[in-house]
Enzyme design. Structure first.
Site, PDB file in Angstrom:
ATOM      1  N   SER A 142       0.856  -1.200   0.000  1.00 16.00           N
ATOM      2  CA  SER A 142       0.000   0.000   0.000  1.00 16.00           C
ATOM      3  C   SER A 142       0.879   1.233   0.000  1.00 16.00           C
ATOM      4  CB  SER A 142      -0.901   0.010   1.235  1.00 16.00           C
ATOM      5  OG  SER A 142      -1.539   1.267   1.397  1.00 16.00           O
ATOM      6  N   TYR A 155      -1.480  -1.011  10.230  1.00 18.94           N
ATOM      7  CA  TYR A 155      -1.658  -1.266   8.798  1.00 18.94           C
ATOM      8  C   TYR A 155      -0.408  -0.839   8.020  1.00 18.94           C
ATOM      9  CZ  TYR A 155      -3.781  -1.160   4.141  1.00 18.94           C
ATOM     10  OH  TYR A 155      -4.063  -1.368   2.815  1.00 18.94           O
TER      11      TYR A 155
END
Length: 264
Positions: A142, A155
């Site tokens: 990401s 995350y």
């Protein structure tokens, strides 16, 4: 995880080696997540979409947090189709909490899925590719990995770890004709971010923001700064696993709508 390929719209041009596909997903709830995960019907629907393109597809319910289950999926793929050419390691969940207040289980669930799940996929499939001396591996990271994010440190950390795994594995297997790359998208228009918990994270000044509130912020930004369509990500994956992608190895390929322009 997808072995050999992934569900596609009929207009896509599949790499020459892609003939049959195995897809797997937990297809069950995971406690603590603020949005629903896919179901067995969703998994079966993915297989149906693939088969409309003229390919065979086997859909398997499996949990990437289990190395044993990933090995079972790999063994089934080899038994059915004789070989695995391509691995798409796309394990990922999302939740939110500030680091100073984060529950330990919230942290562990994120690492177990987003990072250890990628490792399990690599560990299960790569020995077969080494034996065959050919393979294409793509893992989903990401853009958050490179920039951090408030209330999503777990995350960001898990996705940064994926980059370390990808770069290390690319060095270990290049001599066997295997390429390993990471794809780093910004916000992709899926249920993982299209839910009230994410809207609250992105629009903290409102008590109960809606999807429209978040989209208004996105649309007020730079041109082409809207949410990324899943098909756009898949097209980038197809490049990396195609014959034209042979010179990509150990790369971190971003799709960030300009969001990574100021990052090193």
């Amino acid at each position: 995880m997808a072995l050999v390929g992934r569900a596609a719209h009929t207009r896509w041009h599949w790499p020459a080696r892609v003939r049959n596909i195995v897809v797997c997903d937990i297809a069950a709830p995971v406690p603590g997540l603020p949005y629903p995960l896919s179901t067995p019907d969703d998994l079966a629907g993915t297989a149906e979409l693939v088969e409309r393109t003229g390919r065979r597809c086997i859909a398997v319910q499996a949990d990437v947090r289990s190395l044993e289950q990933m090995r079972s999926v790999t063994e089934r793929a080899i038994a059915e189709f004789d070989r695995i050419d391509i691995l798409i390691a796309n394990a990922g969940i999302a939740s939110a909490a500030p680091i100073a207040e984060m529950d330990e289980q919230l942290w562990q669930d994120m690492i177990d899925t987003n990072l250890t799940g990628i490792f399990h996929s690599f560990r299960a499939v790569v020995p077969h590719m080494i034996e065959r001396r050919w393979g294409r591996v793509v893992a989903t990271s990401s853009i958050v990995a490179r920039m951090g994010m408030r209330n999503a440190g777990h995350y960001a950390a898990s996705k940064w770890g994926v980059l370390g795994l990808v770069k290390s594995l690319s060095l270990e297997v290049a001599e066997y004709g295997i390429t390993v790359n990471a794809l780093l998208p910004a916000g992709v228009d899926t249920d993982m971010i299209q839910n009230p918990a994410t809207w609250r994270l992105m629009v903290p000044e409102k008590e109960n923001p809606t999807k429209a509130d978040w989209l208004a912020i996105i649309e007020s930004g730079p041109p082409n700064g809207d949410l990324i369509e899943p098909a756009e990500v898949a097209e980038a994956v197809l490049l990396l696993v195609s014959e034209h992608g042979r010179h990509f190895n150990g790369e971190a390929v971003t799709i960030s709508c300009g969001g990574s322009a100021n990052l090193s």
